[in-house]
Enzyme design. Structure first.
Site, PDB file in Angstrom:
ATOM      1  N   LYS A  62       1.802   2.164  -5.131  1.00 61.69           N
ATOM      2  CA  LYS A  62       2.340   1.616  -6.394  1.00 61.69           C
ATOM      3  C   LYS A  62       1.404   1.914  -7.572  1.00 61.69           C
ATOM      4  CE  LYS A  62       2.309  -2.407  -4.376  1.00 61.69           C
ATOM      5  NZ  LYS A  62       2.047  -2.042  -2.968  1.00 61.69           N
ATOM      6  N   GLN A  92       1.908  -6.005  -3.241  1.00 61.87           N
ATOM      7  CA  GLN A  92       2.356  -6.108  -1.844  1.00 61.87           C
ATOM      8  C   GLN A  92       3.642  -5.293  -1.657  1.00 61.87           C
ATOM      9  OE1 GLN A  92       1.332  -9.569  -3.294  1.00 61.87           O
ATOM     10  NE2 GLN A  92      -0.548  -8.489  -2.846  1.00 61.87           N
ATOM     11  N   GLY A 108      -4.634  -4.189  -3.749  1.00 61.56           N
ATOM     12  CA  GLY A 108      -5.599  -3.148  -4.073  1.00 61.56           C
ATOM     13  C   GLY A 108      -4.800  -1.921  -4.457  1.00 61.56           C
ATOM     14  N   HIS A 109      -4.783  -1.594  -5.737  1.00 60.01           N
ATOM     15  CA  HIS A 109      -3.980  -0.467  -6.222  1.00 60.01           C
ATOM     16  C   HIS A 109      -4.909   0.673  -6.619  1.00 60.01           C
ATOM     17  CE1 HIS A 109      -0.381  -3.313  -7.229  1.00 60.01           C
ATOM     18  NE2 HIS A 109      -0.761  -3.374  -5.978  1.00 60.01           N
ATOM     19  N   ASP A 158       0.807  -1.220   0.000  1.00 62.55           N
ATOM     20  CA  ASP A 158       0.000   0.000   0.000  1.00 62.55           C
ATOM     21  C   ASP A 158       0.837   1.265   0.000  1.00 62.55           C
ATOM     22  OD1 ASP A 158      -2.187  -1.685   0.140  1.00 62.55           O
ATOM     23  OD2 ASP A 158      -2.256  -1.630   2.324  1.00 62.55           O
TER      24      ASP A 158
HETATM   25  P1  GDP Z   1      -0.787   0.383  -3.552  1.00 66.04           P
HETATM   26  O1  GDP Z   1      -1.377  -0.903  -3.097  1.00 66.04           O
HETATM   27  O2  GDP Z   1       0.686   0.434  -3.332  1.00 66.04           O
HETATM   28  O3  GDP Z   1      -1.144   0.745  -4.973  1.00 66.04           O
HETATM   29  O4  GDP Z   1      -1.411   1.513  -2.618  1.00 66.04           O
HETATM   30  P2  GDP Z   1      -2.958   1.637  -2.141  1.00 66.04           P
HETATM   31  O5  GDP Z   1      -3.764   2.133  -3.269  1.00 66.04           O
HETATM   32  O6  GDP Z   1      -3.407   0.397  -1.468  1.00 66.04           O
HETATM   33  O7  GDP Z   1      -2.818   2.701  -0.979  1.00 66.04           O
HETATM   34  C1  GDP Z   1      -2.290   3.961  -1.193  1.00 66.04           C
HETATM   35  C2  GDP Z   1      -3.353   4.989  -0.756  1.00 66.04           C
HETATM   36  O8  GDP Z   1      -2.759   6.255  -0.638  1.00 66.04           O
HETATM   37  C3  GDP Z   1      -4.461   5.155  -1.769  1.00 66.04           C
HETATM   38  O9  GDP Z   1      -5.645   5.503  -1.107  1.00 66.04           O
HETATM   39  C4  GDP Z   1      -3.952   6.303  -2.628  1.00 66.04           C
HETATM   40  O10 GDP Z   1      -5.011   7.004  -3.268  1.00 66.04           O
HETATM   41  C5  GDP Z   1      -3.297   7.161  -1.592  1.00 66.04           C
HETATM   42  N1  GDP Z   1      -2.135   7.944  -2.035  1.00 66.04           N
HETATM   43  C6  GDP Z   1      -1.168   7.628  -2.927  1.00 66.04           C
HETATM   44  N2  GDP Z   1      -0.215   8.583  -2.953  1.00 66.04           N
HETATM   45  C7  GDP Z   1      -0.582   9.523  -2.063  1.00 66.04           C
HETATM   46  C8  GDP Z   1      -0.001  10.739  -1.609  1.00 66.04           C
HETATM   47  O11 GDP Z   1       1.079  11.155  -2.017  1.00 66.04           O
HETATM   48  N3  GDP Z   1      -0.683  11.431  -0.645  1.00 66.04           N
HETATM   49  C9  GDP Z   1      -1.862  11.016  -0.132  1.00 66.04           C
HETATM   50  N4  GDP Z   1      -2.452  11.750   0.807  1.00 66.04           N
HETATM   51  N5  GDP Z   1      -2.440   9.862  -0.541  1.00 66.04           N
HETATM   52  C10 GDP Z   1      -1.811   9.132  -1.468  1.00 66.04           C
HETATM   53  P1  IMO Z   2      -0.928  -4.152  -2.264  1.00 63.21           P
HETATM   54  O1  IMO Z   2      -0.497  -4.686  -3.608  1.00 63.21           O
HETATM   55  C1  IMO Z   2      -0.954  -4.583   2.057  1.00 63.21           C
HETATM   56  C2  IMO Z   2      -1.059  -8.664   3.653  1.00 63.21           C
HETATM   57  C3  IMO Z   2      -2.310  -9.118   4.379  1.00 63.21           C
HETATM   58  C4  IMO Z   2      -1.707 -10.115   5.344  1.00 63.21           C
HETATM   59  C5  IMO Z   2      -0.602 -10.760   4.533  1.00 63.21           C
HETATM   60  C6  IMO Z   2      -0.995 -12.085   3.885  1.00 63.21           C
HETATM   61  O2  IMO Z   2      -2.227  -3.443  -2.316  1.00 63.21           O
HETATM   62  O3  IMO Z   2       0.167  -3.371  -1.637  1.00 63.21           O
HETATM   63  P2  IMO Z   2      -2.539 -12.768   1.834  1.00 63.21           P
HETATM   64  O4  IMO Z   2      -3.974 -12.459   1.526  1.00 63.21           O
HETATM   65  O5  IMO Z   2      -1.587 -12.307   0.784  1.00 63.21           O
HETATM   66  O6  IMO Z   2      -2.316 -14.224   2.175  1.00 63.21           O
HETATM   67  O7  IMO Z   2      -2.212 -11.935   3.181  1.00 63.21           O
HETATM   68  O8  IMO Z   2      -0.254  -9.828   3.530  1.00 63.21           O
HETATM   69  N1  IMO Z   2      -1.280  -8.150   2.288  1.00 63.21           N
HETATM   70  C7  IMO Z   2      -1.205  -6.857   1.954  1.00 63.21           C
HETATM   71  N2  IMO Z   2      -0.996  -5.762   2.722  1.00 63.21           N
HETATM   72  N3  IMO Z   2      -1.067  -4.464   0.731  1.00 63.21           N
HETATM   73  C8  IMO Z   2      -1.243  -5.542  -0.064  1.00 63.21           C
HETATM   74  O9  IMO Z   2      -1.229  -5.479  -1.412  1.00 63.21           O
HETATM   75  C9  IMO Z   2      -1.362  -6.813   0.559  1.00 63.21           C
HETATM   76  N4  IMO Z   2      -1.564  -8.071   0.098  1.00 63.21           N
HETATM   77  C10 IMO Z   2      -1.505  -8.876   1.164  1.00 63.21           C
HETATM   78  O10 IMO Z   2      -2.935  -8.040   5.018  1.00 63.21           O
HETATM   79  O11 IMO Z   2      -1.100  -9.430   6.416  1.00 63.21           O
HETATM   80 MG    MG Z   3      -2.903  -1.587  -1.781  1.00 60.84          MG
END
Ligand code: GDP
Ligand code: IMO
Ligand code: MG
Length: 422
Positions: A15, A223, A39-40, A12
């Site tokens: 990416k 991840q 979840g991207h 998270d």
């Molecule tokens: P990913 O899994 O690495 O793609 O990241 P996620 O989407 O799960 O989580 C990143 C969260 O931070 C999302 O809600 C994005 O919309 C938000 N986000 C990304 N970059 C920034 C930033 O620079 N500032 C803020 N406030 N939010 C951001």
């Molecule tokens: P993105 O791509 C954050 C965590 C779960 C759990 C562990 C194992 O959005 O960054 P799993 O379902 O893979 O067997 O869970 O890994 N986890 C993540 N945490 N971002 C993710 O993906 C994750 N995918 C799995 O919360 O701790």
């Molecule tokens: Mg994510």
């Protein structure tokens, strides 16, 4: 060459946002591991999208998106993702290719994930319950069903045999998991029919030919490195190699063909699910990060645990991945703190250390911080590096110097446009 983009913490990091920002420079975006546990989030033109299996280049007209062999695919979630994108009129047949060697998540894989977690009780991993672990177990156990199998006459026989085995395994756990297999299978079969309308490819050959033709390729990780099956905080990890090497096995790209390695990190740290987290905060500072950063899982909606930046862990993941440039995300969330801390060493068995030890549970490790003066300015409207506050620049310079890798992108908000290049 293939450039890589991967998360350096516990996922998270942002990416999805950065892949979307960088896609204009690439012909092909390819996911190499993970599955719908990811979840991207992408935000642009007032729209917000969360992608789980589909690569984050899908909104760009020119880019081809590939789901690589290292990914595990749940047809039901995939169908939902396609439906969510309907209003964009994307021609999926020509813009989204799937590796025949990617493995399929069956409904019973999800049930096994739930049963395993329930049976573990307090020691549960905190998995996303998407069936990731059981599917990769069937892959390495050589029982899995792959996308290419869907082109065979007898795929349903394979499915029935594996499902039968899974039902026996479910009994073994002796936990009460309620399900309606008929209904789950109905959904699954309908979703498989949708999936079969897409283009299946031998992605390793496809990418080889693309490189011969000088196409530019970006591999998108899921991840984060601290969730890597080998190098993460085992057993509280996911079941794939999230680090750079995973891109080679997850796409069939030779190590000699890897170019730049973009490492993404948050200006602080978050983790969702169980497992050790040395810089975790339980005070007001942690609550502020969670609130301002809206730290809730994009896949499960669970609150993310928050803490200060951990440079000991970050140094480790920069090394393991061979990161060539860093992108710092969510700096805007730290605006308003009087003091900002970075963990620069651990106390471990009575000694101060700066490397990540085998065991980082709280009984083994405590953290030492270096303190920085905070900044008050709102960063979210800034669009060039010279507008960034002095104290933030001091913070960035310190991290760059410690990691010996330049921070080329500073993200100051979730929108595509809130991105500063240095
Ligand atoms: P990913 O899994 O690495 O793609 O990241 P996620 O989407 O799960 O989580 C990143 C969260 O931070 C999302 O809600 C994005 O919309 C938000 N986000 C990304 N970059 C920034 C930033 O620079 N500032 C803020 N406030 N939010 C951001
Ligand atoms: P993105 O791509 C954050 C965590 C779960 C759990 C562990 C194992 O959005 O960054 P799993 O379902 O893979 O067997 O869970 O890994 N986890 C993540 N945490 N971002 C993710 O993906 C994750 N995918 C799995 O919360 O701790
Ligand atoms: Mg994510």
């Amino acid at each position: 060459m293939v450039d890589l983009l991967l998360g350096l913490q516990w996922g998270d990091e942002g990416k999805g946002k950065i892949v979307d920002v960088l896609t204009k420079n690439y012909d092909i975006i390819a996911r190499f591991q993970g599955g719908p546990n990811a979840g991207h989030t992408l935000i642009f033109d007032g729209n917000k999208h969360v992608l789980h299996t589909i690569p984050s280049g899908i909104f760009h007209d020119k880019a081809l998106n590939i789901v690589g062999n290292g990914v595990v695919i749940d047809p039901v979630i995939f169908q939902k993702e396609l439906e969510d994108l309907e209003k964009y009129n994307i021609d999926f047949k020509s813009k989204l290719f799937i590796s025949r060697k990617a493995h399929i998540i069956l409904p019973t894989h999800r049930l096994l994930d739930a049963a395993s977690e329930t049976a573990k009780g307090k020691a549960k991993i905190g998995s996303t319950l998407k069936g990731i672990g059981p599917t990769y177990m069937d892959k390495t156990g050589r029982n899995g069903i792959r996308i290419g199998d869907l082109e065979l006459e007898n795929w349903k026989d394979k499915y029935d045999a594996l499902t039968k085995k899974h039902l026996k395994m479910l009994d073994f756990f002796e936990v009460d998991i309620q399900f309606d297999l008929k209904e789950l299978e109905n959904q699954f079969c309908k979703a498989v029919d949708i999936l079969k309308q897409l283009t299946f490819i031998d992605s390793e050959a496809y990418l080889f030919n693309a490189m011969q033709a000088d196409k530019t390729i970006l591999a998108e990780g899921a991840q984060g490195s601290l969730l890597d099956i080998d190098f993460g905080t085992y057993p509280y990890v996911t079941s794939s190699n999230t680090t750079a090497a995973g891109a080679c096995t997850g796409l069939g790209v030779a190590p000699s063909k890897i170019g730049k390695v973009f490492g993404i990190f948050k200006a602080y740290t978050t983790r969702v699910g169980s497992g050790p987290f040395p810089t975790e905060l339980f005070d007001e500072d942690g609550k502020t990060m969670a609130k301002v950063g809206q730290e809730f899982g994009a896949t499960t909606g669970r609150p993310r645990r928050c803490g200060w930046l951990d440079l000991v862990a970050l140094k480790y993941t920069v090394q393991v991945n061979g990161v060539t440039q860093l992108n710092m995300m969510k700096g805007d969330v730290l605006s308003g703190f009087d003091t900002i801390k970075i963990c620069t060493s651990y106390q471990y068995k009575g000694k101060e250390i700066t490397h990540l030890p085998y065991n980082i549970e709280p009984e083994n490790v405590s953290v030492n911080y270096t303190e920085f003066k905070g900044w008050q300015a709102d960063l979210t409207k800034m669009d060039s590096a010279d507008q960034l506050p002095k104290n933030l620049i001091t913070y960035i310079d310190f991290i760059e110097k410690e990691l010996q890798v330049p921070i080329k992108i500073v993200s100051v908000g979730p929108d595509r446009k809130q991105t500063i290049f240095r």
